[in-house]
Scaffold this motif. Structure first.
Motif, mmCIF file in Angstrom:
data_model
loop_
_atom_site.group_PDB
_atom_site.id
_atom_site.type_symbol
_atom_site.label_atom_id
_atom_site.label_comp_id
_atom_site.label_asym_id
_atom_site.label_seq_id
_atom_site.Cartn_x
_atom_site.Cartn_y
_atom_site.Cartn_z
ATOM 1 N N ASP A 61 -16.502 26.023 41.330
ATOM 2 C CA ASP A 61 -16.874 27.440 41.265
ATOM 3 C C ASP A 61 -17.470 27.752 39.902
ATOM 4 N N PRO A 62 -18.229 28.863 39.776
ATOM 5 C CA PRO A 62 -18.754 29.256 38.457
ATOM 6 C C PRO A 62 -17.621 29.408 37.446
ATOM 7 N N GLU A 63 -17.887 29.045 36.225
ATOM 8 C CA GLU A 63 -16.865 29.023 35.185
ATOM 9 C C GLU A 63 -16.154 30.352 35.027
ATOM 10 N N ASP A 64 -16.884 31.452 35.049
ATOM 11 C CA ASP A 64 -16.287 32.768 34.820
ATOM 12 C C ASP A 64 -16.009 33.524 36.109
ATOM 13 N N SER A 65 -16.081 32.849 37.246
ATOM 14 C CA SER A 65 -15.865 33.547 38.515
ATOM 15 C C SER A 65 -14.428 34.041 38.619
ATOM 16 N N LEU A 66 -14.243 35.096 39.396
ATOM 17 C CA LEU A 66 -12.913 35.665 39.583
ATOM 18 C C LEU A 66 -11.974 34.632 40.197
ATOM 19 N N GLY A 67 -12.475 33.872 41.182
ATOM 20 C CA GLY A 67 -11.638 32.876 41.845
ATOM 21 C C GLY A 67 -11.151 31.818 40.880
ATOM 22 N N ARG A 68 -12.033 31.347 40.005
ATOM 23 C CA ARG A 68 -11.627 30.296 39.059
ATOM 24 C C ARG A 68 -10.702 30.867 37.990
ATOM 25 N N ARG A 69 -11.012 32.046 37.496
ATOM 26 C CA ARG A 69 -10.144 32.665 36.477
ATOM 27 C C ARG A 69 -8.781 33.006 37.078
ATOM 28 N N SER A 70 -8.782 33.410 38.335
ATOM 29 C CA SER A 70 -7.516 33.674 39.020
ATOM 30 C C SER A 70 -6.659 32.421 39.029
ATOM 31 N N CYS A 71 -7.294 31.311 39.384
ATOM 32 C CA CYS A 71 -6.597 30.029 39.420
ATOM 33 C C CYS A 71 -6.111 29.632 38.026
ATOM 34 N N GLN A 72 -6.957 29.801 37.021
ATOM 35 C CA GLN A 72 -6.570 29.433 35.650
ATOM 36 C C GLN A 72 -5.435 30.308 35.128
ATOM 37 N N THR A 73 -5.432 31.573 35.507
ATOM 38 C CA THR A 73 -4.352 32.463 35.093
ATOM 39 C C THR A 73 -3.015 31.930 35.596
#
Length: 996
Positions: free
Chosen positions: A791-803
């Motif tokens: 997914d894009p680095e700053d996408s909501l889905g990826r940031r959600s996962c990283q959180t």
């Protein structure tokens, strides 16, 4: 027909975990994480991918967001050792205890350290004990409590004195010279042990420890002595005590070891009765394993309510009196019967002392378990015998000196003979000569030995100082009712030992210890001791140390106030030469170490040998002075033993040296494991039983930590460049599976907190490993890799996962920190959001979880998807889920609404539901289409929805249809979502185009 009924998290995830490797296998193989590189991208799955596709795949390698971190996958050898020491220095291990003592805290946790003995090098028993304590202390400190833990050492006593003197012996040395050598020896042992405890990562202020040879400690101990003496619990008496000829001192029960293989020369001896009609000759038959005590016999005891027989020997006409119950062991013929009570008033001739007569006396301690039911009674050499003597006013004459030899009172034939060897030979010879020896036999039985010299002890009377534990027993038992004991089974042992101990001999005839502050009149021998003498001596000890007992003149030691009630000047008195039992030394530690005089420690944690030792001496002294136990809970752990379950001994060659465990041995086959492996071994063990240690256990611990490092590396690698302070996603905006993981993390934190609170670090490890294996590796990680990497680095889905990954990393790191402080701090140094290095992990608190993470319907939505996915995978056993399209048909209702929350559109390759299924495409409908592909695989199941505590319950059926996907594998993400070969899927096209 499949029936899938899921009502708990564990059931859903257990099934999911079993099949997750098949569902996520392709992506896991294509993008394995190692050394920050992408292996396999563009190389295809075996020979199934054309060379052109491989070439295409390499074009997109740099667009895939693979994990990157400098956190090493593995540390071993010298690098591991250097890193642990570096962590201790950088993260302030030495200052941590003082830091937490200075911070404000609402609650205190006090773990009172039982003093290890300062007479040798650190061993694995120390490691087991100290690390077990440290795990609890670090946990309590992390969750915000102010920990009170002051390490201490037991510094006095005979073993130290003997080791310090070595081959020199004490001959020719003054008490002060002996004490100086003993102190130096103890200080050396303390320094070695202290250095080891620090290397193990034990948290304490190592400059502020307690030592039983410190003047301030000795003064506090004398205060306890004085209060017990003033209440009448301490008294001087002449009575039998365990005496060690090899140490030339009295011993308490706690200083004994029982040798089950001791061999005694047991005898049957006759005592002719003299009170029968003159024409009848009957002898009382006694049995004893201690023939040497016969010369000091004062009576023969019988059981009043037992039946006795007069029997005739088979080999001659001699008549013998024995208990009827014991006649079966003898070759005899019955003559007549009589009751024990009829023996009252009977008189016997002594078999070795001419003209001496001894009475027959009733006694409760006579048993029929062995012997003849008639007990030879020597009050000077038996505790029960002494009780009989006290009751019937018998003589307690001692014929044995401090070396275990007969004195001149025993007569010229026995004088100077060692009672246990040639003295026994001589007594048996005398019995033969007098015709009193019926039989001799070899008897193997349990016998008390000196715990340090490993030589047998004797019982002999001596003028000693005692504590009347019989008068304290009921109070002690009552106070124990309020104490929590782990394991609970240890309570019965504590109570049994209290019952067995009617008095406690606290005086020792040695130089290395705390002097008993008593003075004796030169002529009468009467003791002079009162509150004035004791408090004065305590004050001197606090200022000068107890050496002053020998250094100062008696005029300085004996205050004038103490002489007011007695006649005569100071010159009429001499100072006593006895010292206090070291169990009294350590048992008074609550008075010297706990901050308030009325405080109780939250816990005492020691090995099971302390049930009759420190646990008991602490209890008795505290109950005597304060009417309460010094502890709220007792934790009783087992001993460290070899991998075969054997006690460690140098002779067997099975001793495990903790220094070698950490630093490696001289043999190349003994690796350096480091301190955290030693700590994991302690934590993982069932400490309430015997704890085995050896290569198998240590290698297992090392492998477990290695797997844990792998998981931590994955988490850190996927958090590269993520700042939780700026980029964290609100839980309400997260993907459902991400929210669900926060819910599981919260449940995990509750379980692991409960485990530590129960002193059950082993359960904490099992909870940790289950969470990592089942919930993370087999479940969450396999599902989110596509989103994380592609997914894009700053996408909501990826940031959600990283959180969520950051929360998981934080929670796992904190939860393992009490056990693995070095690894936890190492992870914390690499974790995002800690750039300022103001805090180490241990200064930043316990696991942070939020009740906000638990949302209604969240569990049911994800677990409902688990149930459907289980049916899906069951229909394609051994196949790759990513190569199939899945149609899910659910009638309108709760389950359909829950699945709709995961996929709003009817069909999708990128919905949350498609991610959970790890299928190429998922279609959600109310009924299966009629024009299904003829090769479609069909399945059916039900899922029980349970909401609002059972108020809403619905058994929801569903149908599935599975067909091979028509999509083509994307050369970038490896999902079968492309429209044609060598073309990127729509998601990857967007990502790549935005990147360029």
């Amino acid at each position: 027909m499949l029936l899938c009924r899921v009502s708990t998290v564990s059931q859903a995830l257990a099934r999911w975990g079993r099949r997750s490797q098949r569902g996520g296998g392709l992506f896991h193989r294509a993008l394995s994480f190692s050394s920050g590189r992408c292996h396999g991208v563009g190389s295809g799955e075996g020979s199934t991918q054309p060379a052109a596709a491989a070439s295409t795949g390499t074009l997109y390698r740099d667009t895939v967001l693979l994990p990157r971190t400098e956190f090493p996958m593995k540390l071993s050898g010298q690098k591991l050792l250097d890193r642990e020491v570096q962590i201790q220095q950088e993260c302030g291990f030495a200052e941590l205890y003082s830091w937490q003592r200075e911070r404000k805290a609402k609650k205190e946790f006090c773990l009172h350290d039982g003093p290890p003995y300062a007479n040798g090098d650190p061993h694995v028993g120390h490691a087991l004990n100290k690390i077990l304590k440290d795990i609890r202390n670090r946990f309590e400190m992390l969750r915000g409590r102010q920990v009170h833990y002051i390490p201490g050492w037991d510094c006095h006593g005979l073993p130290i004195e003997l080791k310090a003197l070595g081959d020199l012996g004490s001959s020719g040395l003054s008490p002060l010279q002996i004490r100086q050598k003993a102190r130096e020896f103890a200080e050396g042992a303390i320094a070695r042990q202290k250095a080891a405890f620090q290397r193990w990562g034990v948290m304490a202020d190592w400059d502020q420890c307690y030592y039983t040879f410190d003047g301030a400690y000795e003064a506090a101990q004398l205060k306890v002595f004085q209060e017990m003496h003033s209440k009448g619990f301490i008294y001087q008496d002449y009575k039998p005590v365990f005496w060690s000829p090899s140490s030339r001192t009295a011993l308490a029960e706690a200083e004994l070891e029982y040798n089950p293989e001791h061999v005694s020369r047991a005898i049957y001896a006759t005592f002719p009765l003299v009170t029968l009609p003159p024409k009848i000759s009957v002898s009382v038959l006694v049995w004893t394993t201690q023939p040497w005590t016969i010369p000091t016999n004062q009576a023969v005891c019988y059981m009043p309510n037992a039946q006795y027989s007069v029997v005739k020997r088979a080999d001659n006409s001699e008549l013998l009196l024995v208990a009827t119950e014991r006649t079966a062991t003898l070759l005899t013929f019955l003559i007549f019967l009589l009751q024990g009570s009829q023996l009252e008033g009977g008189i016997c001739k002594h078999p070795t002392v001419p003209d001496k007569q001894v009475p027959l006396l009733p006694a409760n301690h006579v048993t029929m378990a062995k012997g003849t039911g008639l007990v030879h009674t020597a009050p000077a050499h038996g505790m029960e015998d002494y009780s009989v003597a006290s009751q019937f006013k018998l003589s307690v004459e001692c014929m044995v000196d401090e070396d275990g030899k007969f004195t001149e009172l025993a007569g010229p034939e026995l004088q100077n003979l060692s009672v246990m060897t040639e003295g026994t030979d001589k007594v048996i010879s005398m019995l033969k000569e007098s015709g009193a020896l019926l039989m001799e036999e070899r008897c193997v039985h349990s016998y008390p030995y000196d715990w340090r010299t490993k030589q047998p002890v004797v019982i002999r009377p001596s003028k000693q100082w005692f504590i009347n534990t019989a008068s304290l027993k009921d109070k002690a038992k009552e106070s124990l009712q309020k104490v929590r004991i782990l394991p609970e089974s240890a309570r019965s042992s504590l109570l049994a030992m209290l019952d067995r101990r009617t008095y406690w001999c606290i005086s020792r005839q040695r130089s290395w210890g705390v002097p008993i502050p008593v003075f004796y009149h030169k002529e009468t021998g009467d003791p002079l001791i009162n509150k004035h003498t004791v408090s004065h001596i305590a004050k001197l000890f606090k200022e000068k140390g107890s050496d002053c007992w020998w250094e100062l003149p008696i005029e300085t030691l004996l205050p004038s106030e103490a002489l007011q009630k007695v006649s005569g000047p100071v010159s009429d008195y001499v100072r006593g030469e006895d010292v206090l039992d070291i169990w009294f030394d350590s048992g008074a530690s609550w008075a010297a170490v706990l901050e308030e005089s009325d405080s109780r420690a939250d816990a005492y944690v020691e090995g099971k040998d302390q049930i009759g030792g420190w646990f008991q001496s602490s209890l008795l002294t505290s109950v005597a002075v304060r009417n309460k136990a010094p502890y709220k809970s007792l934790v009783v752990h087992g001993f460290a033993v070899s991998e075969k379950g054997e006690k460690m001994s140098k002779s067997l060659g099975n001793v495990v040296d903790p220094d070698e465990v950490i630093n490696g041995g001289k043999d190349p086959g003994v690796p350096a494991y480091g301190a955290d492996v030693l700590r994991w071994w302690v934590a993982e063990s069932n400490v309430f039983s015997e704890v085995q240690i050896g290569p198998t256990a240590l290698n297992s611990a090392r492998d477990s930590i290695s797997k844990l490092r792998n998981t931590l590396k994955f988490l850190l690698g996927n958090l590269q460049g993520f700042d939780p302070r700026l980029q964290a996603v609100d839980p309400k905006q997260m993907h459902y599976i991400d929210q669900y993981m926060l819910h599981l993390l919260r449940e995990y934190s509750i379980k692991v907190t409960d485990a530590y609170s129960e002193f059950d670090a082993g359960r904490a490890i099992r909870v940790l490993q289950a969470f990592i294996t089942r919930d993370l590796s087999s479940f969450y990680f396999s599902i989110i890799k596509d989103r994380l990497y592609c997914d894009p680095e700053d996408s909501l889905g990826r940031r959600s996962c990283q959180t969520v990954l950051e929360e998981i990393l934080d929670g796992v790191t904190r939860s393992m920190a009490p056990i693995l402080p070095h690894l936890a701090e190492e992870v914390y140094l690499h974790a995002p959001g800690h750039d300022n290095f103001i805090f180490t992990l241990f200064k930043s608190g316990w696991i942070k979880s939020s009740s906000v993470w638990r949302r209604p319907g969240l569990e049911e939505a994800v677990e409902g998807a688990c149930a459907i996915r289980d049916s899906f995978l069951s229909s394609i056993p051994g196949k790759n889920a990513a190569q199939y399209d899945l149609t899910i048909a659910i009638e309108p209702g709760l389950l359909f609404e829950l699945m709709e929350s995961l996929q709003e559109e009817p069909t999708s390759t990128s919905s949350q539901l498609a991610e959970l299924m790890m299928a190429a495409r998922v279609t959600l409908t109310s009924e299966l289409p009629r024009d299904l592909h003829p090769d479609a695989l069909l399945g059916h199941g039900t899922f029980l929805i349970n909401l609002e505590g059972g108020v809403i319950r619905e058994d929801s059926p569903y149908d599935i249809a599975v067909v091979p996907t028509s999509g083509v594998r994307c050369p970038r993400c490896r999902r079968y979502t492309s429209e044609s070969a060598d073309c990127l899927c729509p998601r990857c096209q967007t990502v790549v185009s935005q990147a360029h």
